[in-house]
Write a protein that holds these residues in place. Structure first.
Motif, PDB file in Angstrom:
ATOM      1  N   ASP A   5       0.857  -1.434  -0.020  1.00 59.89           N
ATOM      2  CA  ASP A   5      -0.002   0.040   0.050  1.00 59.89           C
ATOM      3  C   ASP A   5       0.918   1.182  -0.006  1.00 59.89           C
ATOM      4  N   CYS A   7       0.118   4.166   0.569  1.00 63.57           N
ATOM      5  CA  CYS A   7      -0.437   5.265   1.190  1.00 63.57           C
ATOM      6  C   CYS A   7       0.220   5.388   2.535  1.00 63.57           C
ATOM      7  N   ILE A   9       0.498   5.619   6.587  1.00 66.20           N
ATOM      8  CA  ILE A   9      -0.454   5.042   7.471  1.00 66.20           C
ATOM      9  C   ILE A   9      -1.320   5.944   8.011  1.00 66.20           C
ATOM     10  N   ASP A  11      -3.013   8.001   6.262  1.00 68.76           N
ATOM     11  CA  ASP A  11      -4.097   8.192   5.113  1.00 68.76           C
ATOM     12  C   ASP A  11      -4.591   6.799   4.605  1.00 68.76           C
ATOM     13  N   ARG A  12      -4.121   5.721   5.404  1.00 71.48           N
ATOM     14  CA  ARG A  12      -4.631   4.453   4.716  1.00 71.48           C
ATOM     15  C   ARG A  12      -6.027   4.060   4.527  1.00 71.48           C
ATOM     16  N   GLN A  13      -6.762   4.565   5.680  1.00 71.56           N
ATOM     17  CA  GLN A  13      -8.272   4.295   5.584  1.00 71.56           C
ATOM     18  C   GLN A  13      -8.882   4.962   4.431  1.00 71.56           C
ATOM     19  N   CYS A  15      -7.396   6.042   1.815  1.00 75.40           N
ATOM     20  CA  CYS A  15      -7.031   5.318   0.539  1.00 75.40           C
ATOM     21  C   CYS A  15      -7.768   4.153   0.270  1.00 75.40           C
ATOM     22  N   LEU A  16      -8.062   3.455   1.454  1.00 72.53           N
ATOM     23  CA  LEU A  16      -8.973   2.239   1.120  1.00 72.53           C
ATOM     24  C   LEU A  16     -10.346   2.452   0.775  1.00 72.53           C
ATOM     25  N   HIS A  99       0.425   7.534  -6.171  1.00 71.96           N
ATOM     26  CA  HIS A  99      -0.069   5.977  -6.342  1.00 71.96           C
ATOM     27  C   HIS A  99       0.374   5.257  -7.659  1.00 71.96           C
TER      28      HIS A  99
END
Length: 135
Positions: A5, A7, A9, A11-13, A15-16, A99
């Motif tokens: 991933d 993104c 950490i 921003d991970r949610q 991005c998902l 990305h």
């Protein structure tokens, strides 16, 4: 193997969630394209100065053959409005600077204004002719 991933950490949610939204838009895009012309497997769009930001440019079959090319100076017509709207929305969701290509189901082309969206029903990925000049 799970892809890495890109993104951060923090921003991970987000991005998902954006990736899930992109997947839903891609599904609707595929259904709309199949309803208009079942042979469409890759959609190429180009950035414009218009209100949508992107315009439909070329539609390709799974063998790379050009099915239709739009005149960028004219509106594509009422039948294509939903498809064009979904392409623009998906293109805006995709942040290609941070990305990798395809992370949000959108691939950049050699001209930075152009993008390609291979539909899930396309087992071969990008049509070969979407990469080079139109022949």
């Amino acid at each position: 193997m799970t892809p890495v991933d890109p993104c951060p950490i923090a921003d991970r949610q987000v991005c998902l969630a954006t990736r899930d939204l992109s997947r839903a838009v891609l599904r609707r895009l595929s259904e709309t394209a199949a309803g208009i012309e079942p042979r469409i497997k890759t959609i190429t769009a180009t950035r414009t100065d218009g209100p949508r930001g992107y315009a439909l440019w070329r539609l390709h079959g799974d063998d790379g053959r050009l099915l239709l090319q739009f005149d960028l100076l004219q509106e594509p017509g009422a039948a294509w409005n939903t498809l064009a709207g979904d392409v623009c929305f998906l293109a805006r969701l995709a942040d290609l600077r941070t990305h990798p290509p395809g992370y949000f189901y959108v691939h950049p082309l050699p001209d930075p204004r152009d993008i390609a969206i291979p539909l899930p029903s396309n087992p071969r990925g990008l049509a070969p002719r979407t990469i080079g000049p139109l022949k």
